[in-house]
Write an enzyme that holds these catalytic residues in place. Sequence first.
Site, PDB file in Angstrom:
ATOM      1  N   THR A 241       0.929  -1.410  -0.056  1.00 40.49           N
ATOM      2  CA  THR A 241       0.063   0.077   0.027  1.00 40.49           C
ATOM      3  C   THR A 241       0.966   1.224  -0.012  1.00 40.49           C
ATOM      4  OG1 THR A 241      -1.777   1.060   0.965  1.00 40.49           O
ATOM      5  CG2 THR A 241      -0.215   0.252   2.548  1.00 40.49           C
ATOM      6  N   GLN A 263      -1.768   4.114   6.867  1.00 36.85           N
ATOM      7  CA  GLN A 263      -0.983   3.239   5.687  1.00 36.85           C
ATOM      8  C   GLN A 263       0.094   2.476   6.065  1.00 36.85           C
ATOM      9  OE1 GLN A 263      -3.450   2.471   3.158  1.00 36.85           O
ATOM     10  NE2 GLN A 263      -4.690   3.400   4.834  1.00 36.85           N
ATOM     11  N   HIS A 266       0.182  -0.989   7.577  1.00 39.14           N
ATOM     12  CA  HIS A 266       0.032  -2.085   6.697  1.00 39.14           C
ATOM     13  C   HIS A 266       1.292  -3.355   6.697  1.00 39.14           C
ATOM     14  CE1 HIS A 266      -3.750  -2.220   4.835  1.00 39.14           C
ATOM     15  NE2 HIS A 266      -3.708  -0.895   4.767  1.00 39.14           N
ATOM     16  N   GLU A 332      -1.466   5.079  -5.190  1.00 41.23           N
ATOM     17  CA  GLU A 332      -2.517   4.255  -5.033  1.00 41.23           C
ATOM     18  C   GLU A 332      -3.903   5.117  -4.347  1.00 41.23           C
ATOM     19  OE1 GLU A 332      -3.724   0.078  -2.517  1.00 41.23           O
ATOM     20  OE2 GLU A 332      -2.069   1.540  -1.861  1.00 41.23           O
ATOM     21  N   HIS A 333      -3.404   5.787  -3.279  1.00 40.68           N
ATOM     22  CA  HIS A 333      -4.297   6.395  -2.322  1.00 40.68           C
ATOM     23  C   HIS A 333      -4.112   7.967  -2.369  1.00 40.68           C
ATOM     24  CE1 HIS A 333      -4.417   2.530  -0.353  1.00 40.68           C
ATOM     25  NE2 HIS A 333      -5.508   2.664  -0.654  1.00 40.68           N
ATOM     26  N   ASP A 366     -10.957   2.308   2.934  1.00 44.31           N
ATOM     27  CA  ASP A 366     -10.586   0.854   2.931  1.00 44.31           C
ATOM     28  C   ASP A 366     -11.663  -0.146   3.340  1.00 44.31           C
ATOM     29  OD1 ASP A 366      -7.915   1.026   2.352  1.00 44.31           O
ATOM     30  OD2 ASP A 366      -7.442   1.456   4.609  1.00 44.31           O
ATOM     31  N   GLU A 420      -2.755  -3.715 -49.022  1.00 44.14           N
ATOM     32  CA  GLU A 420      -2.070  -4.358 -47.726  1.00 44.14           C
ATOM     33  C   GLU A 420      -1.384  -5.661 -48.382  1.00 44.14           C
ATOM     34  OE1 GLU A 420      -4.358  -4.510 -44.221  1.00 44.14           O
ATOM     35  OE2 GLU A 420      -4.111  -2.387 -43.926  1.00 44.14           O
ATOM     36  N   HIS A 425      -8.456 -11.707 -48.745  1.00 48.05           N
ATOM     37  CA  HIS A 425      -9.254 -10.940 -47.813  1.00 48.05           C
ATOM     38  C   HIS A 425     -10.182 -10.184 -48.913  1.00 48.05           C
ATOM     39  CE1 HIS A 425      -6.504 -11.372 -45.012  1.00 48.05           C
ATOM     40  NE2 HIS A 425      -6.990 -10.673 -43.912  1.00 48.05           N
TER      41      HIS A 425
END
Length: 435
Positions: A241, A263, A266, A332-333, A366, A420, A425
């Site tokens: 985190t 945080q 963690h 992340e946050h 969270d 091409e 095709h």
Amino acid sequence: MLRRIDLSGEIAGYPVRALRGLMPRPELDVNAALAQIQPLMDDIAHRGKAAVVEAVERFDGVRLEHLRVPEAAIKAAVEGLAPDLRRAYLTSIERVRAAHEAQRLPDVTTEVAPGGTVTERYLPVGRVGLYAPGGLAVLASSVIMNVVPAQIAGVASIALSTPAQKTNGGLPDQGILAVAGLLGVDEVYAVGGPAAVAMFTYGTDECDPVDMVTGPGNVYVTAAKRAVRGLVGTDAEAGTTEIAIIADAGADPVHVAVDLISQAEHDPAAASVLITDSAALADAVDAELERRAPRTRHADRVLTALKGEQSGTILVANVDEAVAVADAYAAEHLEIQTANAREVALRVRNAGAIFVGAYSPVSLGDYCAGSNHVLPTGGCARHSAGLSVHTFLRAVHLIDYSREALEAVAADVVVFAESEDLPSHGEAVSARFAP
């Protein structure tokens, strides 16, 4: 407490690549972790359950006879919930479900020409393996964040894996089992870390292989998902985190400090970053960290995280520079604790989730904000989104042309194909109208 990086007044002089290089980052990156876990992944791919059992015993100290948790253990965990914890779980489930229901996508049909339509359908993956951390932090909340969007997307087969706990007789954490039961998930495995990712990917005699693996974890879980990407789908890299906070002189240093600590709690490798144009605020936050961090329950890991290379205070000249730094860091946050916080938040381009103002802390996200907490880390928010209903859906085009609609564009297809050097095709179209 936090090491300082003074970029005030210099941001404009740095090219984007150089600015990213100045951001606090952990010493162990995902590629280095990948080299360490690859032998384990290969072993499980070749030997299946036996290799998984050995990995669980080696890393979690539990010798499993069966990888799958008995349904009776899940039912017992639900029945044993304390009333206040049950209420908290159900509140989170209700709010996450409400926010994610809004992410459903209808099929969309577009008529691109008379008689020619393209329909975009959103189809769920068939089977997913969801991971919930159970190491230093045992996250029952991550079960909610994984399962609810998968259920709303319509995933038919959902499996959950989380580490075995020696303190729970080799079963996973009781809270994780209880949340699984509340959500109706009965396929749960007592396997953690990279071994869980490998089990889901390659399958064993107990666990059928999945189409997608999602969920947060440490750097080794993130590395394992990188190792199997392509064999299975994965969500964004949601590793260890990180929090960044843009704060000005008017921010409350207590609010900033407790959020940085939250945080850091963690993992010793968690990142806590303050971005501010106020040296006085930075000093006040450091004082609060010095006072509060040693008194937390997990003081050792908190202090290690706060003092690590991945954490720091970045001094800038003004909020404009703060936003530029935040976009380079791609947290992340990201919290915004400034005057006109919402306006500042709307200027940010790169973040997993943005928390606006003094009363929207990351801890709310969270658990009970309704948003998802499985978010990209390590700068991946520049290109990836957090977990959502969309994660579990695949857009499939359904092309439906009438004879007349195809004939109207046939010449263009033939010309394009010839340009091409792919004449067959063109013939695949023109042959349908040959006399």
